[in-house]
Scaffold this motif. Structure first.
Motif, PDB file in Angstrom:
ATOM      1  N   UNK A   1     -23.057 120.690  26.207  1.00 19.59           N
ATOM      2  CA  UNK A   1     -22.211 120.802  25.011  1.00 19.59           C
ATOM      3  C   UNK A   1     -21.215 119.667  24.820  1.00 19.59           C
ATOM      4  N   UNK A   2     -20.853 118.960  25.891  1.00 14.23           N
ATOM      5  CA  UNK A   2     -19.926 117.833  25.780  1.00 14.23           C
ATOM      6  C   UNK A   2     -20.423 116.677  26.641  1.00 14.23           C
ATOM      7  N   UNK A   3     -19.971 115.440  26.355  1.00 16.61           N
ATOM      8  CA  UNK A   3     -20.365 114.309  27.208  1.00 16.61           C
ATOM      9  C   UNK A   3     -19.933 114.493  28.656  1.00 16.61           C
ATOM     10  N   UNK A   4     -18.729 115.017  28.880  1.00 20.83           N
ATOM     11  CA  UNK A   4     -18.273 115.209  30.260  1.00 20.83           C
ATOM     12  C   UNK A   4     -19.123 116.253  30.981  1.00 20.83           C
ATOM     13  N   UNK A   5     -19.538 117.282  30.256  1.00 21.88           N
ATOM     14  CA  UNK A   5     -20.420 118.281  30.874  1.00 21.88           C
ATOM     15  C   UNK A   5     -21.765 117.655  31.232  1.00 21.88           C
ATOM     16  N   UNK A   6     -22.265 116.767  30.375  1.00 22.54           N
ATOM     17  CA  UNK A   6     -23.527 116.068  30.676  1.00 22.54           C
ATOM     18  C   UNK A   6     -23.373 115.177  31.895  1.00 22.54           C
ATOM     19  N   UNK A   7     -22.197 114.537  32.035  1.00 25.13           N
ATOM     20  CA  UNK A   7     -21.967 113.672  33.189  1.00 25.13           C
ATOM     21  C   UNK A   7     -21.852 114.498  34.466  1.00 25.13           C
ATOM     22  N   UNK A   8     -21.233 115.658  34.387  1.00 27.08           N
ATOM     23  CA  UNK A   8     -21.151 116.545  35.542  1.00 27.08           C
ATOM     24  C   UNK A   8     -22.540 117.046  35.926  1.00 27.08           C
ATOM     25  N   UNK A   9     -23.362 117.328  34.935  1.00 25.86           N
ATOM     26  CA  UNK A   9     -24.738 117.744  35.207  1.00 25.86           C
ATOM     27  C   UNK A   9     -25.499 116.620  35.911  1.00 25.86           C
ATOM     28  N   UNK A  10     -25.263 115.391  35.482  1.00 26.13           N
ATOM     29  CA  UNK A  10     -25.907 114.241  36.125  1.00 26.13           C
ATOM     30  C   UNK A  10     -25.403 114.074  37.552  1.00 26.13           C
ATOM     31  N   UNK A  11     -24.126 114.379  37.790  1.00 30.97           N
ATOM     32  CA  UNK A  11     -23.615 114.319  39.162  1.00 30.97           C
ATOM     33  C   UNK A  11     -24.402 115.275  40.058  1.00 30.97           C
TER      34      UNK A  11
END
Length: 354
Positions: free
Chosen positions: A218-228
C-alpha cells in the motif's frame, strides 16, 4: 696489419650495429616483461577471461591500489599445481605482490579451472582485515555461484567488491612482512565448480505460497520493508509481483548470491530510520542521507494492486564507484522530482543544497 675496403667495412659495421640493437631490444623486452608481470593485475594463463572482464578487473585493481592501499593480482593457471596453497604463496613471494602498496599489502586470487579450485592469498599486513573466515565466506557465498553459472569474470569482480567492502577501522601500517616475506599463508582455498547447474538456492522459482507473501504494497515504505524480508530470507525468485514487469524481466538473467543479499539488507536496515519518501503520480522514491553514500535511492511504480520496486530503471540510472558510493549515470530520468533540493556534479554525485 689488416686492410679494409669500404664495402667490407660498411658490412662489418652494419652487422655489429644489428647485433647490438638486437641485444638491446632483447634486454629491454626482458626487463619490461619482468616489470609488467609484477605490476600486471591479471595474468590469464588459462585464457579464462574475456578482454572486457580483464579490463574491468584491472580497473578495480587500480582503484584498490590507489584508494585502499592494496595490490591485487588475479592469476589463472593452465595446469593444476601439486599444492595450490604453496603455488599461491610462491607466486606472491616471487612477484613481490604488495610491494606497489608500500609493504606486505597484497592479495593474490589464483584460479585453477582444471581442478576447479580457487585460492586467495593474503599479505601479512592484511591478515587482520581479511581473515581466513571472511575470505572463505566470500569464496563460497559469492564466487562459487558465479563460477557455477560459467560467469568467472563476474564472480571475480563481485568477490573483489566484497573484499573492498571489508574496510579496516584503523589504518594498516605498511611493513615489509615478517623477515622480508610478503605472506605467511593467510587466506583460504575453495572448490568452485565451473559451468555446472545451479542449485535451487541460487535459481529457480519459489512456490506460489511463498510468492504470495511478496506482492505490491500500500505504500513505498511498506514495499521496501517487504523487500527487506526478501533479502533476509534469501528469496531469489525473479517473478515476484513485488517487482515491476520490467524488473522481473531484468532479474530473469541476473544472478543474486546470499552474500550480496546480506550486504544489501545490512545497509537497508541501517538506513530505513532515515528514509525520506517522495511521490509524484504513479512514481515514488525512497532516499537516504548523503552522509551515507553507500545507501542508494530506491525507485517505485504504482500499479492497480499497490507499489512495486523498479530495479530495471535503477540498474540503468544508478551506478557505484570503487567505494560503493552511488551516483547517477544520467539525470534524464522520470524520478528526478525527488532530488530537486540536491545538485549533481559532472560525475553524477549528489550534493545537498540545504
Amino acid at each position: 696489419m689488416p686492410t679494409w675496403n669500404s664495402k667490407s667495412l660498411k658490412k662489418t659495421l652494419l652487422t655489429n650495429a644489428s647485433v647490438f640493437l638486437l641485444l638491446a631490444v632483447l634486454a629491454f623486452s626482458a626487463g619490461c616483461e619482468r616489470t609488467t608481470l609484477e605490476e600486471r593485475a591479471v595474468v590469464d594463463q588459462a585464457d579464462l577471461l574475456s578482454p572486457q572482464a580483464i579490463q574491468r578487473i584491472e580497473s578495480l585493481a587500480h582503484s584498490m591500489l590507489k584508494h585502499n592501499g592494496v595490490q591485487l593480482q588475479v592469476v589463472t593457471l593452465k595446469q593444476t599445481p601439486v599444492d595450490i596453497d604453496a603455488a599461491a604463496l610462491r607466486w606472491m613471494e616471487e612477484h613481490h605482490v604488495g610491494q606497489l602498496a608500500g609493504g606486505a599489502r597484497g592479495v593474490v586470487l589464483m584460479v585453477d579451472p582444471v581442478a576447479q579450485q580457487v585460492r586467495v592469498e593474503i599479505g601479512y599486513d592484511l591478515e587482520g582485515v581479511f581473515s581466513d573466515v571472511i575470505v572463505a565466506r566470500i569464496e563460497h557465498d559469492q564466487m562459487a555461484p558465479f563460477f557455477a553459472a560459467n560467469r568467472v569474470g563476474d564472480g571475480i569482480e563481485a568477490s573483489l567488491e566484497l573484499l573492498v567492502a571489508e574496510q579496516p577501522e584503523n589504518e594498516v601500517v605498511p611493513t615489509q612482512g615478517m623477515a622480508g616475506r610478503y605472506s605467511g599463508g593467510g587466506g583460504a582455498v575453495t572448490t568452485v565448480p565451473i559451468n555446472k547447474p545451479l542449485s535451487p538456492e541460487f535459481s529457480g522459482p519459489m512456490s506460489e505460497s511463498v510468492r504470495s507473501r511478496f506482492v505490491p504494497q500500500p505504500t513505498p515504505l511498506a514495499a521496501l520493508e517487504c523487500y527487506r524480508q526478501v533479502l533476509e530470507e534469501h528469496v531469489k525468485d525473479a517473478e515476484l509481483t513485488l517487482y515491476t514487469p520490467a524488473t522481473r524481466e531484468f532479474f530473469a538473467s541476473w544472478l543474486v548470491t546470499d552474500a550480496q543479499q546480506n550486504n544489501e539488507r545490512r545497509d537497508l536496515e541501517r538506513g530505513l530510520a532515515q528514509a525520506e519518501v517522495f511521490e509524484q503520480g504513479p512514481l515514488a522514491v525512497v532516499r537516504f542521507s548523503l552522509d551515507q553514500r553507500q545507501w542508494s535511492p530506491y525507485f517505485f511504480e504504482r500499479c492497480e494492486d499497490g507499489w512495486q520496486l523498479d530495479f530495471s530503471t535503477m540498474s540503468r540510472v544508478v551506478g557505484f564507484n570503487h567505494r560503493n558510493q552511488w551516483f547517477f549515470r544520467t539525470l534524464n530520468h522520470p524520478f528526478m522530482f525527488a532530488f530537486r533540493d540536491w545538485s549533481f556534479d559532472g560525475n553524477g554525485f549528489a550534493h545537498d543544497n540545504r
